[in-house]
Each structure stands twice: as structure tokens, then as C-alpha cells.
Design a protein around this motif. Structure first.
Motif, mmCIF file in Angstrom:
data_model
loop_
_atom_site.group_PDB
_atom_site.id
_atom_site.type_symbol
_atom_site.label_atom_id
_atom_site.label_comp_id
_atom_site.label_asym_id
_atom_site.label_seq_id
_atom_site.Cartn_x
_atom_site.Cartn_y
_atom_site.Cartn_z
ATOM 1 N N HIS A 1 21.513 -94.557 48.569
ATOM 2 C CA HIS A 1 20.190 -94.150 49.034
ATOM 3 C C HIS A 1 19.115 -95.190 48.777
ATOM 4 O O HIS A 1 17.936 -94.958 49.044
ATOM 5 C CB HIS A 1 19.793 -92.806 48.406
ATOM 6 C CG HIS A 1 20.667 -91.690 48.873
ATOM 7 N ND1 HIS A 1 21.525 -91.027 48.033
ATOM 8 C CD2 HIS A 1 20.831 -91.139 50.100
ATOM 9 C CE1 HIS A 1 22.173 -90.109 48.718
ATOM 10 N NE2 HIS A 1 21.783 -90.162 49.974
ATOM 11 N N CYS B 1 19.498 -90.930 57.716
ATOM 12 C CA CYS B 1 20.380 -89.927 57.107
ATOM 13 C C CYS B 1 21.637 -89.687 57.942
ATOM 14 O O CYS B 1 22.717 -89.449 57.408
ATOM 15 C CB CYS B 1 19.624 -88.612 56.923
ATOM 16 S SG CYS B 1 18.065 -88.772 56.033
ATOM 17 N N THR C 1 13.171 -89.364 50.077
ATOM 18 C CA THR C 1 14.129 -90.471 49.972
ATOM 19 C C THR C 1 14.062 -91.168 48.617
ATOM 20 O O THR C 1 15.084 -91.620 48.107
ATOM 21 C CB THR C 1 13.931 -91.494 51.106
ATOM 22 O OG1 THR C 1 12.597 -91.988 51.070
ATOM 23 C CG2 THR C 1 14.225 -90.869 52.459
ATOM 24 N N THR D 1 15.112 -97.465 50.893
ATOM 25 C CA THR D 1 15.318 -96.017 50.763
ATOM 26 C C THR D 1 15.210 -95.321 52.113
ATOM 27 O O THR D 1 15.159 -94.096 52.168
ATOM 28 C CB THR D 1 14.303 -95.395 49.784
ATOM 29 O OG1 THR D 1 12.986 -95.629 50.281
ATOM 30 C CG2 THR D 1 14.463 -95.943 48.384
#
Length: 117
Positions: A80, A91, A64, A87
Motif C-alpha cells: 500500500h 485499489c 490510503t 499510497t
């Protein structure tokens, strides 16, 4: 005040659907990308093929912090590394394996026109 809020929510959802449709024309499904990399279904669907792949599975291959560095120069915002999740944004909020990806940020932030591969 409630009518304005509801109105904005409806507009946000409509915009998100419109943006998703625009993205879909240029996107390749991630299942094809993973297949091209030599992965098979059970590499990600560990317990049950019908279960959503967990983020912990994604980060076994995708770092990440590296993703955040790669997208740091995005002119609107870094998808992101953001103020809500750092972070560690799940997803699956944006990236879909067997469907076109979506702009999760755009569901609330109308100005975030993000392209999701």
C-alpha cells in the motif's frame, strides 16, 4: 535478448496465475465483506452497475495512508506504499469485488508473494 525477455514475461504471468490460484483458496470475495458491513451495490456502483468501481469511491471509506501504515511491516514490501504509486495504487489492481483478488505486484516482481484479502 528479446527471447530472454519474452521468456521472463511468460514465466512472470504463469507465476502470477499460480499465485492467484493459491490465494483464491483462502480469500473471501470483497462483495461479501462489503455486504456484511451493510453496503448495497449502489453504494459503490454509483452511475452504472457494470462499471468498475473507481478508486475515488474506495477512498471515501478507506484511507490510503492508514492502509499503508497497517501493512508497513510486510516482510517483502509494503503493497500500500510502493515506489511506483506511493499510497495511491489503484485499489482495483489487486482487490476485485466479484472475483478473487490478485497479486498485481507479482506479475513483475516474482519474489513478491503478497496475500490479497
Amino acid at each position: 535478448m528479446k527471447k530472454i525477455t519474452l521468456h521472463k514475461i511468460v514465466l512472470s504471468l504463469a507465476f502470477s496465475l499460480f499465485t492467484t490460484g493459491a490465494i483464491a483458496a483462502d480469500s473471501q470475495l470483497l462483495e461479501a465483506t462489503h455486504k456484511d458491513a451493510g453496503l448495497v451495490c449502489k453504494d459503490c456502483h454509483i452511475n452504472n452497475m457494470k462499471d468498475e468501481v473507481r478508486m475515488t469511491t474506495c477512498i471515501e471509506c478507506h484511507d490510503t495512508a492508514e492502509l499503508a501504515e497497517t501493512t508497513a511491516g510486510h516482510p517483502i514490501t509494503n503493497p500500500h506504499e510502493n515506489r511506483h504509486f506511493g499510497t495511491e495504487t489503484n485499489c482495483n489492481y489487486c482487490h476485485k469485488q466479484h472475483e478473487e483478488s490478485v497479486n498485481y505486484c507479482g506479475s513483475c516482481h516474482l519474489r513478491f508473494d503478497l496475500v490479497t484479502p
